[in-house]
Motif scaffolding. Structure first.
Motif, PDB file in Angstrom:
ATOM      1  N   PRO A 210       0.826  -1.208   0.000  1.00 40.46           N
ATOM      2  CA  PRO A 210       0.000   0.000   0.000  1.00 40.46           C
ATOM      3  C   PRO A 210       0.857   1.254   0.000  1.00 40.46           C
ATOM      4  CG  PRO A 210       0.087  -0.949   2.191  1.00 40.46           C
ATOM      5  CD  PRO A 210       0.789  -1.918   1.285  1.00 40.46           C
ATOM      6  N   LYS A 211       0.271   2.363  -0.378  1.00 42.30           N
ATOM      7  CA  LYS A 211       0.961   3.651  -0.386  1.00 42.30           C
ATOM      8  C   LYS A 211       0.275   4.581   0.601  1.00 42.30           C
ATOM      9  CE  LYS A 211       2.436   3.238  -5.210  1.00 42.30           C
ATOM     10  NZ  LYS A 211       2.397   3.845  -6.562  1.00 42.30           N
TER      11      LYS A 211
ATOM     12  N   TYR B  12       5.195  -0.527   7.601  1.00 36.03           N
ATOM     13  CA  TYR B  12       3.792  -0.949   7.467  1.00 36.03           C
ATOM     14  C   TYR B  12       3.251  -1.498   8.789  1.00 36.03           C
ATOM     15  CZ  TYR B  12       5.178  -0.582   2.602  1.00 36.03           C
ATOM     16  OH  TYR B  12       5.662  -0.117   1.405  1.00 36.03           O
TER      17      TYR B  12
ATOM     18  N   VAL C  60      -0.290  -3.443   9.520  1.00 40.48           N
ATOM     19  CA  VAL C  60      -0.998  -3.683   8.263  1.00 40.48           C
ATOM     20  C   VAL C  60      -1.038  -5.196   8.033  1.00 40.48           C
ATOM     21  CG1 VAL C  60      -1.050  -3.313   5.767  1.00 40.48           C
ATOM     22  CG2 VAL C  60      -0.279  -1.477   7.291  1.00 40.48           C
TER      23      VAL C  60
ATOM     24  N   ALA D  78      -5.666  -0.745   3.465  1.00 38.49           N
ATOM     25  CA  ALA D  78      -5.560   0.084   2.264  1.00 38.49           C
ATOM     26  C   ALA D  78      -6.859   0.024   1.469  1.00 38.49           C
ATOM     27  CB  ALA D  78      -4.392  -0.394   1.398  1.00 38.49           C
ATOM     28  N   ASP D  79      -7.146   1.091   0.744  1.00 41.63           N
ATOM     29  CA  ASP D  79      -8.318   1.120  -0.128  1.00 41.63           C
ATOM     30  C   ASP D  79      -8.203   0.009  -1.179  1.00 41.63           C
ATOM     31  OD1 ASP D  79      -9.609   2.218  -2.837  1.00 41.63           O
ATOM     32  OD2 ASP D  79     -10.686   3.123  -1.157  1.00 41.63           O
TER      33      ASP D  79
ATOM     34  N   GLY E 264      -5.334   1.143  -3.464  1.00 38.83           N
ATOM     35  CA  GLY E 264      -4.170   0.623  -2.753  1.00 38.83           C
ATOM     36  C   GLY E 264      -3.534   1.632  -1.827  1.00 38.83           C
ATOM     37  N   LYS E 265      -4.246   2.727  -1.538  1.00 41.87           N
ATOM     38  CA  LYS E 265      -3.691   3.785  -0.693  1.00 41.87           C
ATOM     39  C   LYS E 265      -4.240   3.698   0.725  1.00 41.87           C
ATOM     40  CE  LYS E 265      -2.759   7.204  -4.316  1.00 41.87           C
ATOM     41  NZ  LYS E 265      -3.030   8.580  -4.802  1.00 41.87           N
ATOM     42  N   MET E 266      -3.380   4.029   1.690  1.00 42.49           N
ATOM     43  CA  MET E 266      -3.795   4.120   3.083  1.00 42.49           C
ATOM     44  C   MET E 266      -4.491   5.456   3.305  1.00 42.49           C
ATOM     45  SD  MET E 266      -2.631   1.214   4.104  1.00 42.49           S
ATOM     46  CE  MET E 266      -2.872   1.313   5.882  1.00 42.49           C
ATOM     47  N   GLU E 267      -5.294   5.515   4.333  1.00 41.88           N
ATOM     48  CA  GLU E 267      -6.062   6.729   4.607  1.00 41.88           C
ATOM     49  C   GLU E 267      -5.184   7.889   5.057  1.00 41.88           C
ATOM     50  OE1 GLU E 267      -9.735   8.246   7.522  1.00 41.88           O
ATOM     51  OE2 GLU E 267      -9.046   6.159   7.594  1.00 41.88           O
TER      52      GLU E 267
ATOM     53  N   HIS F 112      -0.188   7.489  10.549  1.00 39.19           N
ATOM     54  CA  HIS F 112      -0.387   6.040  10.631  1.00 39.19           C
ATOM     55  C   HIS F 112       0.365   5.472  11.837  1.00 39.19           C
ATOM     56  CE1 HIS F 112      -0.789   1.875   9.025  1.00 39.19           C
ATOM     57  NE2 HIS F 112       0.414   1.718   9.568  1.00 39.19           N
TER      58      HIS F 112
END
Length: 355
Positions: A4-5, A128, A131, A261-262, A266-269, A275
């Protein structure tokens, strides 16, 4: 799974934090790495470890003393890991690179492997945190369920009762099983290992054999199979339990988050620093004895945000980070006592074990 990004931020919380922390060190005129207090502590811990080891192996103390010394040896192994190896692996033990490498290398003597640790901890866990599917620290499947994304088995309803047994075998499982799994699979969880050099392979096998000689073959030869087995089980179980509890109290308690992640992007909020705030907790930060023994890892928020800063500075920079969290409307998760953090961890495990 793809990595994820983290979300970009127009006014980065991390940028503001770095600015304030840099200003603090410029004002006080201190190095961000360790100081003489840390070096003295390292000497005390390592001399204590060598003394206890020699007394146990070569002087064969009476049973009651052997048991007590085995417990102490397990505590010293954990303390060296927290205070010496951990700071060294992050490059914060000393301003000299070779000293940091030497401090990190202590893990190889204690049975682990510094190459695997760097990948598992520095690269994966710190990037991460919490995650699911990536952070190997929360992957204890099938024995324990640590996130909602992990499959629930019937035995998990009791994990808040049997967790301590699994934590006790962590150290022995780590040095005799987990490192080899990573080596032969060339993976840390879902993450591929970076290519190992010839020297990395030599260190891996050479020090696994050296550890076997130091902690298995030589003690059996000196004191006999039965006495060695009792002492070895005690010291590895104590080390495993202490290591597990300190790291688990930092991330798997009731208030910490386990972001996902979405599915499409693929993105984190959140941005990376936020985070870290949401997935990490402190405990007993006003207890100097706890801080001394666990190498400042009770200031886990500070460590995750600034791993290159030695833990001897965490009490000072925690005030800056706490204030910044207040200004940005972020919850600074902290438990004032060790027992409160332990209770929260047990409650978390009970919750994860439910349907």
């Amino acid at each position: 799974m793809s990595l994820p990004k983290f979300a970009p931020a127009a006014q980065s919380f991390h940028t503001e934090l770095k600015k304030r922390i840099t200003s603090y060190f410029e004002e006080v005129g201190k190095s961000q790495t360790g100081n003489y207090n840390l070096f003295l502590k390292a000497v005390i811990l390592m001399v204590g470890f060598v003394f206890i080891y020699i007394h146990l192996v070569f002087f064969t103390p009476a049973a009651i003393w052997a048991i007590l010394e085995s417990v102490l040896l397990g505590c010293l192994v954990a303390a060296i890991g927290f205070n010496v190896m951990h700071d060294g692996a992050h490059g914060s033990f000393s301003k000299y690179r070779w000293v940091n490498s030497l401090a990190a290398f202590s893990l190889n003597i204690l049975g682990g492997n510094s190459f695997m640790w760097n990948m598992k901890h520095n690269v994966v866990h710190h990037a991460y945190t919490n995650v699911a599917g990536i952070d190997d620290d929360i992957d204890i499947q099938p024995w324990m369920r640590m996130t909602q994304e992990q499959k629930r088995y019937r035995l998990h309803r009791y994990q808040h009762l049997y967790f301590w047994m699994l934590y006790c075998v962590l150290y022995i499982f780590w040095i005799f099983v987990l490192d080899y799994q990573k080596y032969f699979k060339s993976k840390v969880g879902a993450m591929p290992l970076k290519k190992m050099s010839l020297a990395d392979h030599f260190v891996f096998w050479g020090f696994k054999l050296f550890h076997g000689f130091l902690f298995v073959f030589l003690p059996i030869y000196m004191v006999g199979w039965y006495d060695w087995m009792i002492s070895f089980i005690i010291f590895t179980m104590v080390a495993g339990f202490v290591l597990s509890m300190v790291f688990q109290l930092a991330h798997t308690v009731e208030q910490t988050a386990f972001p996902v992640a979405d599915a499409e992007t693929g993105k984190m909020e959140d941005e990376w620093a936020i985070h870290q705030i949401k997935t990490t907790a402190n405990f007993a930060t006003n207890n100097p004895v706890v801080s001394w023994l666990v190498g400042g890892l009770n200031f886990q928020i500070e460590h995750h945000l600034f791993p290159k800063i030695s833990h001897v500075h965490y009490p000072a920079i925690s005030k800056i980070i706490r204030q910044a969290c207040k200004e940005y409307g972020l919850v600074y998760i902290e438990y004032p006592r060790v027992r409160y953090a332990v209770a929260s961890h047990v409650a978390f495990l009970r919750h994860m074990g439910k349907k």
